[in-house]
Design a protein around this motif. Structure first.
Motif, PDB file in Angstrom:
ATOM      1  N   ASP A  30      18.244  -4.140  29.407  1.00  0.00           N
ATOM      2  CA  ASP A  30      19.564  -4.747  29.597  1.00  0.00           C
ATOM      3  C   ASP A  30      19.386  -6.168  30.155  1.00  0.00           C
ATOM      4  O   ASP A  30      19.446  -6.396  31.371  1.00  0.00           O
ATOM      5  CB  ASP A  30      20.368  -3.866  30.566  1.00  0.00           C
ATOM      6  N   THR A  31      19.095  -7.107  29.255  1.00  0.00           N
ATOM      7  CA  THR A  31      18.903  -8.492  29.670  1.00  0.00           C
ATOM      8  C   THR A  31      19.463  -9.404  28.590  1.00  0.00           C
ATOM      9  O   THR A  31      19.965  -8.923  27.565  1.00  0.00           O
ATOM     10  CB  THR A  31      17.406  -8.786  29.930  1.00  0.00           C
ATOM     11  N   SER A  32      19.385 -10.714  28.826  1.00  0.00           N
ATOM     12  CA  SER A  32      19.856 -11.646  27.795  1.00  0.00           C
ATOM     13  C   SER A  32      18.975 -12.886  27.800  1.00  0.00           C
ATOM     14  O   SER A  32      18.394 -13.244  28.838  1.00  0.00           O
ATOM     15  CB  SER A  32      21.309 -12.054  28.076  1.00  0.00           C
ATOM     16  N   TRP A  35      20.154 -15.204  30.506  1.00  0.00           N
ATOM     17  CA  TRP A  35      19.707 -14.906  31.887  1.00  0.00           C
ATOM     18  C   TRP A  35      18.264 -15.339  32.072  1.00  0.00           C
ATOM     19  O   TRP A  35      17.925 -16.037  33.028  1.00  0.00           O
ATOM     20  CB  TRP A  35      19.845 -13.408  32.206  1.00  0.00           C
ATOM     21  N   ARG A  39      17.352 -18.424  34.560  1.00  0.00           N
ATOM     22  CA  ARG A  39      16.745 -18.015  35.846  1.00  0.00           C
ATOM     23  C   ARG A  39      15.258 -18.333  35.926  1.00  0.00           C
ATOM     24  O   ARG A  39      14.703 -18.427  37.011  1.00  0.00           O
ATOM     25  CB  ARG A  39      16.906 -16.511  36.083  1.00  0.00           C
ATOM     26  N   SER A 154      13.655  -6.477  35.895  1.00  0.00           N
ATOM     27  CA  SER A 154      13.405  -7.475  36.938  1.00  0.00           C
ATOM     28  C   SER A 154      11.967  -7.995  36.895  1.00  0.00           C
ATOM     29  O   SER A 154      11.659  -9.022  37.499  1.00  0.00           O
ATOM     30  CB  SER A 154      13.725  -6.895  38.324  1.00  0.00           C
ATOM     31  N   VAL A 157      10.366  -9.195  31.961  1.00  0.00           N
ATOM     32  CA  VAL A 157      10.713 -10.404  31.203  1.00  0.00           C
ATOM     33  C   VAL A 157       9.878 -11.608  31.653  1.00  0.00           C
ATOM     34  O   VAL A 157       9.889 -12.649  31.000  1.00  0.00           O
ATOM     35  CB  VAL A 157      12.227 -10.745  31.335  1.00  0.00           C
ATOM     36  N   GLY A 219      11.443 -10.069  43.822  1.00  0.00           N
ATOM     37  CA  GLY A 219      11.465 -11.401  43.211  1.00  0.00           C
ATOM     38  C   GLY A 219      12.087 -12.470  44.088  1.00  0.00           C
ATOM     39  O   GLY A 219      11.546 -13.569  44.227  1.00  0.00           O
ATOM     40  N   VAL A 222       9.870 -13.514  47.000  1.00  0.00           N
ATOM     41  CA  VAL A 222       8.715 -14.277  46.497  1.00  0.00           C
ATOM     42  C   VAL A 222       9.182 -15.680  46.089  1.00  0.00           C
ATOM     43  O   VAL A 222       8.482 -16.667  46.317  1.00  0.00           O
ATOM     44  CB  VAL A 222       8.049 -13.562  45.296  1.00  0.00           C
ATOM     45  N   PHE A 223      10.379 -15.759  45.527  1.00  0.00           N
ATOM     46  CA  PHE A 223      10.928 -17.050  45.099  1.00  0.00           C
ATOM     47  C   PHE A 223      11.017 -18.010  46.292  1.00  0.00           C
ATOM     48  O   PHE A 223      10.635 -19.178  46.200  1.00  0.00           O
ATOM     49  CB  PHE A 223      12.315 -16.817  44.485  1.00  0.00           C
ATOM     50  N   ALA A 256       5.167 -19.999  37.090  1.00  0.00           N
ATOM     51  CA  ALA A 256       5.837 -18.716  37.355  1.00  0.00           C
ATOM     52  C   ALA A 256       7.304 -18.793  36.965  1.00  0.00           C
ATOM     53  O   ALA A 256       7.865 -17.833  36.440  1.00  0.00           O
ATOM     54  CB  ALA A 256       5.707 -18.344  38.826  1.00  0.00           C
ATOM     55  N   ASN A 257       7.905 -19.957  37.249  1.00  0.00           N
ATOM     56  CA  ASN A 257       9.350 -20.091  37.044  1.00  0.00           C
ATOM     57  C   ASN A 257       9.677 -21.583  37.040  1.00  0.00           C
ATOM     58  O   ASN A 257       9.277 -22.306  37.964  1.00  0.00           O
ATOM     59  CB  ASN A 257      10.076 -19.375  38.208  1.00  0.00           C
ATOM     60  N   ARG A 259      12.336 -23.070  37.767  1.00  0.00           N
ATOM     61  CA  ARG A 259      13.115 -23.489  38.955  1.00  0.00           C
ATOM     62  C   ARG A 259      12.207 -23.745  40.157  1.00  0.00           C
ATOM     63  O   ARG A 259      12.488 -24.610  40.974  1.00  0.00           O
ATOM     64  CB  ARG A 259      14.157 -22.419  39.296  1.00  0.00           C
ATOM     65  N   ASN A 284       4.766 -16.054  32.971  1.00  0.00           N
ATOM     66  CA  ASN A 284       3.835 -16.100  34.091  1.00  0.00           C
ATOM     67  C   ASN A 284       2.574 -15.328  33.705  1.00  0.00           C
ATOM     68  O   ASN A 284       2.602 -14.111  33.563  1.00  0.00           O
ATOM     69  CB  ASN A 284       4.511 -15.474  35.320  1.00  0.00           C
ATOM     70  N   PHE A 314       0.095 -19.895  43.517  1.00  0.00           N
ATOM     71  CA  PHE A 314       0.621 -19.064  44.614  1.00  0.00           C
ATOM     72  C   PHE A 314       0.946 -17.694  44.037  1.00  0.00           C
ATOM     73  O   PHE A 314       1.126 -17.552  42.816  1.00  0.00           O
ATOM     74  CB  PHE A 314       1.912 -19.694  45.184  1.00  0.00           C
ATOM     75  N   GLY A 315       1.048 -16.705  44.895  1.00  0.00           N
ATOM     76  CA  GLY A 315       1.494 -15.387  44.400  1.00  0.00           C
ATOM     77  C   GLY A 315       0.987 -14.225  45.225  1.00  0.00           C
ATOM     78  O   GLY A 315       0.900 -14.320  46.457  1.00  0.00           O
TER      79      GLY A 315
HETATM   80  O1  UT7 Z   1       3.259 -15.428  40.149  1.00  0.00           O
HETATM   81  C1  UT7 Z   1       3.919 -15.488  41.382  1.00  0.00           C
HETATM   82  C2  UT7 Z   1       4.774 -14.359  41.635  1.00  0.00           C
HETATM   83  N1  UT7 Z   1       6.082 -14.310  41.096  1.00  0.00           N
HETATM   84  C3  UT7 Z   1       7.039 -15.273  41.196  1.00  0.00           C
HETATM   85  O2  UT7 Z   1       6.818 -16.396  41.547  1.00  0.00           O
HETATM   86  C4  UT7 Z   1       8.435 -14.851  40.910  1.00  0.00           C
HETATM   87  C5  UT7 Z   1       9.400 -15.440  41.921  1.00  0.00           C
HETATM   88  N2  UT7 Z   1      10.777 -15.033  41.719  1.00  0.00           N
HETATM   89  C6  UT7 Z   1      11.526 -15.465  40.692  1.00  0.00           C
HETATM   90  O3  UT7 Z   1      11.059 -16.198  39.854  1.00  0.00           O
HETATM   91  C7  UT7 Z   1      12.987 -15.090  40.658  1.00  0.00           C
HETATM   92  O4  UT7 Z   1      13.342 -14.493  41.893  1.00  0.00           O
HETATM   93  C8  UT7 Z   1      13.348 -14.103  39.506  1.00  0.00           C
HETATM   94  C9  UT7 Z   1      13.282 -14.825  38.164  1.00  0.00           C
HETATM   95  C10 UT7 Z   1      12.401 -12.912  39.539  1.00  0.00           C
HETATM   96  C11 UT7 Z   1      14.779 -13.575  39.688  1.00  0.00           C
HETATM   97  O5  UT7 Z   1      15.702 -14.651  39.789  1.00  0.00           O
HETATM   98  P1  UT7 Z   1      16.805 -14.647  40.943  1.00  0.00           P
HETATM   99  O6  UT7 Z   1      17.659 -15.807  40.722  1.00  0.00           O
HETATM  100  O7  UT7 Z   1      16.027 -14.586  42.267  1.00  0.00           O
HETATM  101  O8  UT7 Z   1      17.620 -13.327  40.662  1.00  0.00           O
HETATM  102  P2  UT7 Z   1      17.814 -12.040  41.603  1.00  0.00           P
HETATM  103  O9  UT7 Z   1      16.523 -11.285  41.753  1.00  0.00           O
HETATM  104  O10 UT7 Z   1      18.493 -12.459  42.858  1.00  0.00           O
HETATM  105  O11 UT7 Z   1      18.801 -11.178  40.705  1.00  0.00           O
HETATM  106  C12 UT7 Z   1      20.104 -11.638  40.396  1.00  0.00           C
HETATM  107  C13 UT7 Z   1      20.782 -10.625  39.500  1.00  0.00           C
HETATM  108  C14 UT7 Z   1      20.724  -9.196  40.008  1.00  0.00           C
HETATM  109  O12 UT7 Z   1      21.986  -8.612  39.732  1.00  0.00           O
HETATM  110  P3  UT7 Z   1      23.077  -8.446  40.890  1.00  0.00           P
HETATM  111  O13 UT7 Z   1      22.412  -7.591  41.927  1.00  0.00           O
HETATM  112  O14 UT7 Z   1      23.358  -9.834  41.392  1.00  0.00           O
HETATM  113  O15 UT7 Z   1      24.204  -7.797  40.174  1.00  0.00           O
HETATM  114  C15 UT7 Z   1      19.680  -8.542  39.133  1.00  0.00           C
HETATM  115  O16 UT7 Z   1      19.899  -7.161  38.957  1.00  0.00           O
HETATM  116  O17 UT7 Z   1      20.168 -10.615  38.214  1.00  0.00           O
HETATM  117  C16 UT7 Z   1      19.873  -9.267  37.822  1.00  0.00           C
HETATM  118  N3  UT7 Z   1      18.676  -9.281  36.975  1.00  0.00           N
HETATM  119  C17 UT7 Z   1      18.738  -9.433  35.640  1.00  0.00           C
HETATM  120  N4  UT7 Z   1      19.774  -9.586  34.789  1.00  0.00           N
HETATM  121  C18 UT7 Z   1      19.493  -9.745  33.477  1.00  0.00           C
HETATM  122  C19 UT7 Z   1      17.385  -9.164  37.348  1.00  0.00           C
HETATM  123  N5  UT7 Z   1      16.593  -9.241  36.262  1.00  0.00           N
HETATM  124  C20 UT7 Z   1      17.408  -9.416  35.197  1.00  0.00           C
HETATM  125  C21 UT7 Z   1      17.183  -9.572  33.821  1.00  0.00           C
HETATM  126  N6  UT7 Z   1      18.253  -9.731  33.008  1.00  0.00           N
HETATM  127  N7  UT7 Z   1      15.936  -9.584  33.283  1.00  0.00           N
END
Ligand code: UT7
Length: 331
Positions: A30-32, A35, A39, A154, A157, A219, A222-223, A256-257, A259, A284, A314-315
């Motif tokens: 369930d993603t798009s 998103w 993100r 989460s 993707v 996530g 870690v962000f 990694a991202n 942003r 990533n 980093f990670g």
């Molecule tokens: O290699 C080093 C290690 N990793 C990283 O550096 C990753 C660091 N973190 C990130 O890059 C970001 O935190 C993510 C890309 C993982 C997530 O972005 P975010 O802006 O921090 O989103 P979030 O985790 O706060 O989630 C926001 C919403 C949630 O829904 P609710 O609770 O607000 O309703 C999630 O359930 O997005 C939802 N969500 C998704 N929706 C659609 C999480 N994954 C997905 C998805 N598709 N794939």
């Protein structure tokens, strides 16, 4: 002995053929596309074939790096495999790579999560600088797809597979690694973790049923760590090398991202054209990300002799690592 350093004298990459796009993932969880792109900046990633693994991809990248350096496997004095997803718990993937390239030397694995390759740059270059070795092969390869739960949107993707390798060679200390930083904060060890399959929680039917043999990641936390660390580590290694921020010619950040990279770009007040980004095409790839980006930056004509290059990763760990390097070879 005259002071000396280590520079990158050969480089190569390998990515699997299979491309997994955001549109493919839309059909799996369930993603798009919207998103994932907004993100993370990721559009597609590579997925290893059934006969591929960290060692097989690493070997392909290593063979190209050796060829570019004009060396045979038997010229290598040490093999370091930098990866969080080795073929086996043991033997070391480094030993598999050493055997395949025909090297007759020491080999080991270095695991510092997504920072493993940059940690390896520091370890290998310091062993050369100390006079112990002339040519070190460092491979950063990952098969993250084998540790992804493709029902967990989460994480699944974000990650992809691939490999990059470099030959580190002794050089005059005006070139090569000029400064470095290795960091860790083990208090964050549970923020990205593969909970089962190690000695703390061996694999059982129950751990497999619970999906604890897959990557679990907080996530958002870690962000926050990543956005604080990427730019500040780049500042510190540049300063240790005696460079002002505008004297950095090319910045190769861990992919990694988008942003996280943009936050560092703002902090460093660096024009985006000095920062290499390919997270859109590979996602990533953990330890493979910095060498994959570095080699594509070379191929794009961005990296040239006499330039100041900064690489930061980093990670998992949590860990981070940065290197300031004066590029010393013609490309
Ligand atoms: O290699 C080093 C290690 N990793 C990283 O550096 C990753 C660091 N973190 C990130 O890059 C970001 O935190 C993510 C890309 C993982 C997530 O972005 P975010 O802006 O921090 O989103 P979030 O985790 O706060 O989630 C926001 C919403 C949630 O829904 P609710 O609770 O607000 O309703 C999630 O359930 O997005 C939802 N969500 C998704 N929706 C659609 C999480 N994954 C997905 C998805 N598709 N794939």
């Amino acid at each position: 002995m005259k002071p000396r350093s280590a520079q990158i004298a050969g480089w190569g990459t390998y990515v699997p053929e299979r491309v997994l796009t955001n549109a493919d993932l839309e059909r799996m969880v369930d993603t798009s596309d919207e998103w994932i792109t907004t993100r993370s900046g990721i559009r597609e990633r590579r997925i290893a074939g059934p006969d591929e693994s960290t060692s097989t991809m690493g070997i392909r990248a290593a063979e190209k790096a050796l060829c570019r350096a004009g060396l045979k496997g038997s010229d290598i004095d040490l093999v370091i495999s930098a990866s969080a997803t080795p073929d086996y718990m043991f033997p070391a993937t480094g030993c598999l790579i050493q055997d395949a390239i025909g090297a007759k030397c020491g080999a080991f694995d270095l695991e510092a999560g997504c920072s493993s390759f940059v940690y390896g740059l520091v370890v290998g270059s310091q062993m050369i600088a100390a006079g112990g070795y002339e040519n070190v092969l460092l491979v950063g390869a990952e098969t993250l797809s084998r540790f992804m739960d493709y029902t967990d949107r989460s994480t699944c993707v974000l990650f992809g597979d691939g490999a990059g390798a470099v030959v580190l060679r002794a050089c005059d200390d005006a070139y090569g690694v000029q400064a470095f930083e290795l960091g860790a904060d083990g208090a964050g060890c549970e923020l990205i973790i593969l909970p089962a399959g190690g000695s703390a929680r061996p694999a059982t039917e129950e751990t497999v049923r619970a999906g604890d043999h897959y990557v679990h990641m907080a996530g958002n936390q870690v962000f926050k760590f990543a956005t604080m660390t990427l730019g500040s580590c780049a500042e510190r290694v540049a300063s240790k090398a005696g460079w002002k921020l505008d004297e950095i010619d090319v910045f190769i950040p861990h992919q990694a991202n988008l942003r996280i990279i943009e936050a560092a770009q703002k902090r460093l007040e660096m024009p985006m054209d000095k920062i290499f980004v390919n997270v859109d095409r590979y996602g990533n790839t953990s330890s493979a990300s910095v060498p994959l980006a570095m080699v594509e930056a070379i191929d794009a004509g961005l990296i040239r002799k006499d330039q100041n290059i900064v690489m930061v990763a980093f990670g998992v760990g949590l860990t981070w690592a940065g290197v300031a390097m004066r590029w010393g070879v013609d490309v």
